[in-house]
Design a protein around this motif. Structure first.
Motif, short mmCIF file in Angstrom:
data_model
loop_
_atom_site.label_atom_id
_atom_site.label_comp_id
_atom_site.label_asym_id
_atom_site.label_seq_id
_atom_site.Cartn_x
_atom_site.Cartn_y
_atom_site.Cartn_z
N SER A 114 25.07 -17.50 -17.96
CA SER A 114 25.53 -16.77 -16.77
C SER A 114 26.85 -16.03 -17.04
O SER A 114 27.19 -15.09 -16.33
CB SER A 114 25.70 -17.73 -15.59
OG SER A 114 26.70 -18.70 -15.89
N ALA A 115 27.60 -16.45 -18.05
CA ALA A 115 28.89 -15.83 -18.35
C ALA A 115 28.78 -14.73 -19.42
O ALA A 115 29.77 -14.07 -19.72
CB ALA A 115 29.88 -16.89 -18.83
N ILE A 116 27.60 -14.52 -19.95
CA ILE A 116 27.43 -13.51 -21.00
C ILE A 116 27.25 -12.14 -20.35
O ILE A 116 26.42 -11.98 -19.46
CB ILE A 116 26.20 -13.85 -21.88
CG1 ILE A 116 26.42 -15.18 -22.59
CG2 ILE A 116 25.93 -12.75 -22.89
CD1 ILE A 116 25.21 -15.67 -23.34
N ASP A 117 28.04 -11.16 -20.82
CA ASP A 117 27.89 -9.82 -20.25
C ASP A 117 26.62 -9.17 -20.79
O ASP A 117 25.98 -9.66 -21.73
CB ASP A 117 29.13 -8.96 -20.52
CG ASP A 117 29.36 -8.63 -21.98
OD1 ASP A 117 28.39 -8.55 -22.75
OD2 ASP A 117 30.53 -8.42 -22.36
N ALA A 118 26.24 -8.05 -20.20
CA ALA A 118 24.98 -7.38 -20.51
C ALA A 118 24.90 -6.94 -21.98
O ALA A 118 23.85 -7.03 -22.61
CB ALA A 118 24.77 -6.18 -19.59
N VAL A 119 26.03 -6.47 -22.51
CA VAL A 119 26.04 -6.01 -23.91
C VAL A 119 25.80 -7.18 -24.86
O VAL A 119 24.99 -7.09 -25.79
CB VAL A 119 27.38 -5.30 -24.25
CG1 VAL A 119 27.48 -4.99 -25.73
CG2 VAL A 119 27.53 -4.02 -23.42
N GLU A 120 26.47 -8.29 -24.61
CA GLU A 120 26.27 -9.48 -25.46
C GLU A 120 24.86 -10.03 -25.31
O GLU A 120 24.24 -10.43 -26.30
CB GLU A 120 27.29 -10.57 -25.14
CG GLU A 120 28.63 -10.37 -25.80
CD GLU A 120 28.53 -10.25 -27.32
OE1 GLU A 120 28.12 -11.21 -28.00
OE2 GLU A 120 28.87 -9.17 -27.83
N SER A 144 22.24 -8.33 -24.65
CA SER A 144 21.38 -7.41 -25.41
C SER A 144 21.49 -7.68 -26.90
O SER A 144 20.50 -7.66 -27.63
CB SER A 144 21.76 -5.96 -25.13
OG SER A 144 21.42 -5.61 -23.82
#
Length: 159
Positions: free
Chosen positions: A84-90, A92
């Motif tokens: 839940s804490a991972i941003d969209a870029v990471e 991906s």
């Protein structure tokens, strides 16, 4: 000389011709078998070279950026990740790395199933590498064939 003697000589010559034909065909079959065996060995070498090329390309992508190496390390223990804490870029980045790894290992799995990779190589090398990513494949819902998913689950159950 009568007709019976000529017929007997013709039959003898016919039998000799059949024997010589069979001997010739035996030699041809042996030569063909040897050529096929050599072709099979060459094909096996090509498969192993293609696998090596794929692994090298995968490693090149991972080593190209430090963040890829960090992501790869994290994927080997996905329970430590807070998804839940991972941003969209990471996210991906993780998915792309998993897709590359899944593609490589699923291809190896299919080759082993079809007899193109030895069971010893598959169990000794490929399965050990699948173990590193199996939990992440499941955790990230990495798309894969149902056959390969069963293999990943089998490997996870043995872990």
């Amino acid at each position: 000389m009568n007709w019976d003697a000529l017929g007997a000589i013709a039959e003898l010559l016919g039998a000799i011709a059949v024997f010589l034909t069979l001997a010739y065909l035996t030699v041809q079959v042996k030569q063909n078998s040897k050529a096929l065996e050599q072709q099979n060995q060459f094909s096996a070498a090509q498969i192993m070279q293609a696998r090596t090329d794929t692994v090298m390309e995968f490693n090149s992508v991972i080593l190209m950026e430090h963040k890829n190496l960090e992501a790869l390390s994290a994927l080997q223990n996905p329970k430590s990740l807070d998804l839940s804490a991972i941003d969209a870029v990471e996210a991906s980045r993780y998915r792309m790395i998993l897709t590359m790894a899944r593609s490589m290992f699923e291809n190896n799995f299919q080759q082993a199933q079809q007899g193109f990779l030895s069971n010893d190589f598959y169990l000794g090398s490929v399965v050990k590498n699948i173990e590193n990513y199996a939990e992440a494949f499941i955790e990230f819902s990495t798309p894969m064939s149902s056959e390969f998913r069963l293999e990943v689950e089998r490997i996870l159950a043995k872990k």
